[in-house]
Each structure stands twice: as structure tokens, then as C-alpha cells.
Design a protein around this motif. Structure first.
Motif, PDB file in Angstrom:
ATOM      1  N   ARG A   1       9.975 -16.773  -1.277  1.00 12.66           N
ATOM      2  CA  ARG A   1      10.938 -15.544  -1.243  1.00 12.66           C
ATOM      3  C   ARG A   1      11.554 -15.190   0.025  1.00 12.66           C
ATOM      4  NH1 ARG A   1       7.298 -11.796  -5.446  1.00 12.66           N
ATOM      5  NH2 ARG A   1       8.070 -12.839  -7.396  1.00 12.66           N
ATOM      6  N   SER A   2      10.603 -15.394   1.097  1.00 15.97           N
ATOM      7  CA  SER A   2      11.211 -14.988   2.397  1.00 15.97           C
ATOM      8  C   SER A   2      11.788 -16.003   2.916  1.00 15.97           C
ATOM      9  CB  SER A   2       9.716 -14.790   3.209  1.00 15.97           C
ATOM     10  OG  SER A   2       8.921 -13.665   2.952  1.00 15.97           O
ATOM     11  N   LEU A   3      11.595 -17.326   2.745  1.00 14.70           N
ATOM     12  CA  LEU A   3      12.546 -18.264   3.227  1.00 14.70           C
ATOM     13  C   LEU A   3      13.847 -18.009   2.466  1.00 14.70           C
ATOM     14  CD1 LEU A   3      13.006 -20.920   4.597  1.00 14.70           C
ATOM     15  CD2 LEU A   3      11.823 -22.114   2.520  1.00 14.70           C
ATOM     16  N   LEU A   4      13.850 -17.822   1.162  1.00 13.60           N
ATOM     17  CA  LEU A   4      15.136 -17.829   0.536  1.00 13.60           C
ATOM     18  C   LEU A   4      16.030 -16.651   0.949  1.00 13.60           C
ATOM     19  CD1 LEU A   4      14.091 -18.873  -3.216  1.00 13.60           C
ATOM     20  CD2 LEU A   4      15.548 -20.054  -1.557  1.00 13.60           C
ATOM     21  N   ALA A   5      15.072 -15.564   1.087  1.00 14.27           N
ATOM     22  CA  ALA A   5      16.015 -14.496   1.820  1.00 14.27           C
ATOM     23  C   ALA A   5      16.535 -14.712   3.059  1.00 14.27           C
ATOM     24  CB  ALA A   5      15.068 -13.353   2.153  1.00 14.27           C
ATOM     25  N   ALA A   6      15.854 -15.520   4.079  1.00 12.69           N
ATOM     26  CA  ALA A   6      16.304 -16.030   5.313  1.00 12.69           C
ATOM     27  C   ALA A   6      17.464 -16.751   5.102  1.00 12.69           C
ATOM     28  CB  ALA A   6      15.246 -16.507   5.968  1.00 12.69           C
ATOM     29  N   ALA A   7      17.462 -17.538   4.330  1.00 12.38           N
ATOM     30  CA  ALA A   7      18.774 -18.447   4.060  1.00 12.38           C
ATOM     31  C   ALA A   7      20.079 -17.750   3.804  1.00 12.38           C
ATOM     32  CB  ALA A   7      18.219 -19.530   3.078  1.00 12.38           C
ATOM     33  N   GLU A   8      19.869 -16.654   3.205  1.00 13.00           N
ATOM     34  CA  GLU A   8      21.032 -15.911   2.920  1.00 13.00           C
ATOM     35  C   GLU A   8      22.072 -15.591   3.995  1.00 13.00           C
ATOM     36  OE1 GLU A   8      20.100 -12.438   0.703  1.00 13.00           O
ATOM     37  OE2 GLU A   8      19.074 -13.459  -1.211  1.00 13.00           O
TER      38      GLU A   8
ATOM     39  N   VAL B   1      14.742 -26.345   7.941  1.00 11.52           N
ATOM     40  CA  VAL B   1      15.161 -26.187   6.576  1.00 11.52           C
ATOM     41  C   VAL B   1      16.425 -26.356   5.978  1.00 11.52           C
ATOM     42  CG1 VAL B   1      15.205 -24.166   4.933  1.00 11.52           C
ATOM     43  CG2 VAL B   1      13.508 -23.838   6.510  1.00 11.52           C
ATOM     44  N   ASP B   2      16.560 -27.223   5.031  1.00 11.18           N
ATOM     45  CA  ASP B   2      17.784 -27.671   4.627  1.00 11.18           C
ATOM     46  C   ASP B   2      17.805 -27.530   3.135  1.00 11.18           C
ATOM     47  OD1 ASP B   2      16.200 -29.721   3.799  1.00 11.18           O
ATOM     48  OD2 ASP B   2      17.160 -31.239   4.956  1.00 11.18           O
ATOM     49  N   GLU B   3      18.891 -27.718   2.443  1.00 11.32           N
ATOM     50  CA  GLU B   3      19.182 -27.630   1.221  1.00 11.32           C
ATOM     51  C   GLU B   3      17.626 -28.103   0.029  1.00 11.32           C
ATOM     52  OE1 GLU B   3      19.983 -26.140  -2.682  1.00 11.32           O
ATOM     53  OE2 GLU B   3      20.594 -25.750  -0.623  1.00 11.32           O
ATOM     54  N   PRO B   4      17.174 -29.359   0.507  1.00 11.54           N
ATOM     55  CA  PRO B   4      16.039 -29.812  -0.468  1.00 11.54           C
ATOM     56  C   PRO B   4      14.962 -28.903  -0.168  1.00 11.54           C
ATOM     57  CG  PRO B   4      17.008 -31.619   0.772  1.00 11.54           C
ATOM     58  CD  PRO B   4      17.589 -30.405   1.131  1.00 11.54           C
ATOM     59  N   ILE B   5      14.757 -28.349   0.939  1.00 10.56           N
ATOM     60  CA  ILE B   5      13.323 -27.428   1.215  1.00 10.56           C
ATOM     61  C   ILE B   5      13.879 -26.020   0.390  1.00 10.56           C
ATOM     62  CG2 ILE B   5      12.378 -26.237   2.902  1.00 10.56           C
ATOM     63  CD1 ILE B   5      11.717 -29.225   3.026  1.00 10.56           C
ATOM     64  N   LEU B   6      15.010 -25.560   0.221  1.00 11.57           N
ATOM     65  CA  LEU B   6      15.305 -24.524  -0.347  1.00 11.57           C
ATOM     66  C   LEU B   6      15.232 -24.732  -1.952  1.00 11.57           C
ATOM     67  CD1 LEU B   6      18.534 -23.285   1.499  1.00 11.57           C
ATOM     68  CD2 LEU B   6      16.284 -22.137   1.673  1.00 11.57           C
ATOM     69  N   ARG B   7      15.357 -25.836  -2.323  1.00 14.17           N
ATOM     70  CA  ARG B   7      15.236 -26.261  -3.673  1.00 14.17           C
ATOM     71  C   ARG B   7      13.624 -26.154  -4.174  1.00 14.17           C
ATOM     72  NH1 ARG B   7      19.652 -29.952  -3.445  1.00 14.17           N
ATOM     73  NH2 ARG B   7      18.032 -31.928  -3.218  1.00 14.17           N
ATOM     74  N   HIS B   8      12.929 -26.865  -3.076  1.00  9.07           N
ATOM     75  CA  HIS B   8      11.284 -26.439  -3.285  1.00  9.07           C
ATOM     76  C   HIS B   8      10.989 -24.936  -3.611  1.00  9.07           C
ATOM     77  CE1 HIS B   8      10.941 -30.661  -0.773  1.00  9.07           C
ATOM     78  NE2 HIS B   8      11.272 -30.872  -1.985  1.00  9.07           N
ATOM     79  N   ALA B   9      11.674 -24.280  -2.575  1.00 12.65           N
ATOM     80  CA  ALA B   9      11.360 -22.782  -2.828  1.00 12.65           C
ATOM     81  C   ALA B   9      11.731 -22.400  -4.155  1.00 12.65           C
ATOM     82  CB  ALA B   9      11.877 -22.042  -1.654  1.00 12.65           C
ATOM     83  N   ARG B  10      12.910 -22.583  -4.428  1.00 15.07           N
ATOM     84  CA  ARG B  10      13.388 -22.216  -5.886  1.00 15.07           C
ATOM     85  C   ARG B  10      12.487 -22.716  -7.022  1.00 15.07           C
ATOM     86  NH1 ARG B  10      18.474 -24.199  -3.783  1.00 15.07           N
ATOM     87  NH2 ARG B  10      19.290 -22.476  -2.596  1.00 15.07           N
ATOM     88  N   SER B  11      11.987 -23.854  -7.060  1.00 11.57           N
ATOM     89  CA  SER B  11      11.068 -24.418  -7.924  1.00 11.57           C
ATOM     90  C   SER B  11       9.605 -23.630  -7.980  1.00 11.57           C
ATOM     91  CB  SER B  11      10.681 -25.867  -7.576  1.00 11.57           C
ATOM     92  OG  SER B  11      11.879 -26.589  -7.944  1.00 11.57           O
ATOM     93  N   ILE B  12       9.327 -23.145  -6.734  1.00 11.78           N
ATOM     94  CA  ILE B  12       8.009 -22.252  -6.914  1.00 11.78           C
ATOM     95  C   ILE B  12       8.295 -20.801  -7.330  1.00 11.78           C
ATOM     96  CG2 ILE B  12       6.502 -21.080  -5.020  1.00 11.78           C
ATOM     97  CD1 ILE B  12       6.860 -23.298  -3.099  1.00 11.78           C
ATOM     98  N   ILE B  13       9.529 -20.314  -7.265  1.00 15.26           N
ATOM     99  CA  ILE B  13       9.845 -18.932  -7.944  1.00 15.26           C
ATOM    100  C   ILE B  13       9.704 -19.226  -9.451  1.00 15.26           C
ATOM    101  CG2 ILE B  13      11.520 -17.037  -7.966  1.00 15.26           C
ATOM    102  CD1 ILE B  13      10.108 -17.343  -5.318  1.00 15.26           C
ATOM    103  N   ALA B  14      10.352 -20.475  -9.702  1.00 16.02           N
ATOM    104  CA  ALA B  14      10.790 -20.622 -11.173  1.00 16.02           C
ATOM    105  C   ALA B  14       9.300 -20.731 -11.777  1.00 16.02           C
ATOM    106  CB  ALA B  14      11.398 -21.749 -11.428  1.00 16.02           C
ATOM    107  N   ARG B  15       8.351 -21.682 -11.232  1.00 19.72           N
ATOM    108  CA  ARG B  15       7.039 -21.554 -11.820  1.00 19.72           C
ATOM    109  C   ARG B  15       6.416 -20.467 -11.816  1.00 19.72           C
ATOM    110  NH1 ARG B  15       4.858 -26.046  -7.824  1.00 19.72           N
ATOM    111  NH2 ARG B  15       2.922 -25.117  -8.388  1.00 19.72           N
ATOM    112  N   ALA B  16       6.530 -19.650 -10.660  1.00 21.90           N
ATOM    113  CA  ALA B  16       5.569 -18.106 -10.895  1.00 21.90           C
ATOM    114  C   ALA B  16       6.288 -17.378 -12.073  1.00 21.90           C
ATOM    115  CB  ALA B  16       5.972 -17.452  -9.560  1.00 21.90           C
TER     116      ALA B  16
END
Length: 273
Positions: free
Chosen positions: A236-243, A256-271
Motif C-alpha cells: 500500500r505504501s509503495l503504491l501510494a508513493a507511486a502516485e 521501482v518500475d511497472e512490474p514491481i507495482l504490479r507485484h504490489a497490486r497482486s498482494i493487495i488483491a490476494r489480501a
């Protein structure tokens, strides 16, 4: 069909043991009523009768059918038509024609294609794109048997190279087609530590779910697919910083590039799941 999978823990239950149906459904995210390998040939008809008389939640129930083209397949489909279940797993799927056979027999059902032979694994990409397929699953023991081998694992309990290739190939085929991917069962019921390690790897690699053969394995699979609070907070913190960033940026000392952000989104989705 979407790539959704009813998981993360899918529990096989022999279809000739109706006294276990409710317990399996209660313990797992999805129960797979198995008309194939879990049922002895002499008990197949009893399994179909039990299936036809069952009343589990269709949204959380999958029925594993025998291979397309077999005599048992036709009988399985006849029994399934007397139920409200609308998701099936097709054993030993080897081509898109096998998926078409299911849809011809059963209509607009969702199909989990079980790629567990050499031909099925090689054809996985075509199978994944077939109409009606919601997910792919792979199987190690039938695969190795189809090659004339004797064991999918080494004496240390790790997969042999051919099994690892099949696992990756099925996962990639599912991902390329936008389908879910289900990891194979872990047959050593007592080895929870080994299951935890394999389930962790499945979740991190991109599998949507993992199948199991005993209720005692469910909690380890659920834990592996559910990110802990620290992972979720970091994502969540990483995605907030990316904004407030444009393109590649540095966060906590790491690029951090787009693939790393997709990893973060996957974690949020699994949660959330």
C-alpha cells in the motif's frame, strides 16, 4: 469465461464417500467431488449416484470427470446433468477438442482443464484458449507415468526437472490466456513444512490456488496465499508513493518500475480475496 478460480484451497473428496461431502465443503474454499482417480472402478456407479443426490453449494463445488472419450466420461456427464453443479475439472485434458466434448455434453459449464499427461502439457497453451476454460491445473504423477517414469520427486522430496518444466509451462499457458492456474496436490500429508514451502512458492509464482487431498492441508495453503500485514502495508505504501512519481523511481533504496507495482497490486488483491 473469466480466469477466476474458487480458492485458494481446493480439497479433493472421493465422490463415493458422500458422508465426507459436507465436511470437505466446510473445511475448504472449494470441494472437488472426484469421479476419477479417487474412486475404484467397482465404485464408479455408486459415486455417480451419490453425486446426483448431493446438494452442495454449486458456487463452491467442482466435479472431476473422467477423461473425455472414455465410457466413464459419458456416464459422469449423465449423472452431472441431474445436479446443479456448473464447474467441472476434466482429467487428462489433452486438446481443445476435449473441452469441446465437455461443452457438447453439458452445455455452458466452466471447465478446469487438468493437464497431467505429456500431450496435455505440450498442448496447454491451446487448451487454455478454448471456450469455456476457466483455469488450468497440472498433475505430476500422471505426467511422469505418461512418460514411462516412476516418480515425480527426488529422494529429497523436490520435483524432478521434467515436473518443474510442466508446472511452469501450465502456469505460463494459463497466464497468457488470462485463465487461473491451480498448483498440483502435495501427497505427503504429514509433511506440513514441505507443503508450506511449496504453497508459498506457488503463490509467489502466480498460481491462483492449490489443490489438496486432506483437510489438514487447507490451513497451510490459505496461509501461503494470504499476505501478512507487513506485506500488505508495504504494498500500500509503495503504491501510494507511486502516485506522485513518473516512470521509474526509487523507494526505500530499491528501483521501482511497472512490474514491481504490479507485484504490489497482486498482494493487495490476494489480501482482499
Amino acid at each position: 469465461m473469466s480466469g477466476t478460480v474458487l480458492g485458494p484451497a481446493l480439497l479433493f473428496c472421493p465422490a463415493d464417500r458422500p458422508e465426507r461431502y459436507a465436511k470437505a465443503a466446510d473445511r475448504a474454499d472449494t470441494v472437488i467431488l472426484d469421479l476419477e482417480d479417487a474412486v475404484a472402478p467397482a465404485a464408479k456407479e455408486a459415486a455417480r449416484v451419490a453425486l446426483a443426490g448431493s446438494v452442495l453449494d454449486p458456487e463452491r463445488t467442482v466435479v472431476r470427470l473422467n477423461a473425455a472419450g472414455s465410457a466413464d466420461f459419458a456416464l459422469d456427464c449423465a449423472a452431472l446433468r441431474r445436479t446443479g453443479y456448473r464447474t467441472v475439472m476434466l482429467a487428462k485434458t489433452e486438446s481443445p477438442d476435449d473441452i469441446a466434448a465437455v461443452r457438447t455434453a453439458l452445455g455452458d459449464v466452466g471447465v478446469i482443464a487438468l493437464c497431467e499427461t505429456a500431450r496435455g502439457v505440450v498442448q496447454a497453451a491451446d487448451i487454455a484458449r478454448a471456450d469455456g476454460v476457466t483455469a488450468l491445473m497440472w498433475g505430476a504423477e500422471d505426467l511422469v507415468a505418461s512418460l514411462g517414469g516412476t516418480s515425480s520427486r527426488t529422494s529429497r522430496g523436490t520435483y524432478r526437472a521434467v515436473a518443474l518444466q510442466a508446472r511452469s509451462q501450465v502456469l505460463l499457458a494459463a497466464g497468457a490466456a488470462g485463465r487461473g492456474a491451480i498448483d498440483a496436490v502435495y501427497v505427503d500429508i504429514a509433511d506440513i513444512e514441505g507443503l508450506e514451502e511449496e504453497a508459498d512458492d506457488a503463490a509467489a509464482s502466480g498460481f491462483s490456488a492449490k489443490a489438496c487431498i486432506h483437510p489438514a492441508q487447507v490451513s497451510a495453503i490459505r496461509a501461503a496465499f494470504a499476505p501478512d500485514e507487513a506485506e500488505v502495508e508495504h504494498a500500500r505504501s509503495l503504491l501510494a508513493a507511486a502516485e506522485s512519481e513518473r516512470g521509474v523511481f526509487t523507494y526505500e533504496g530499491r528501483m521501482v518500475d511497472e512490474p514491481i507495482l504490479r507485484h504490489a497490486r497482486s498482494i493487495i488483491a490476494r489480501a482482499g480475496a
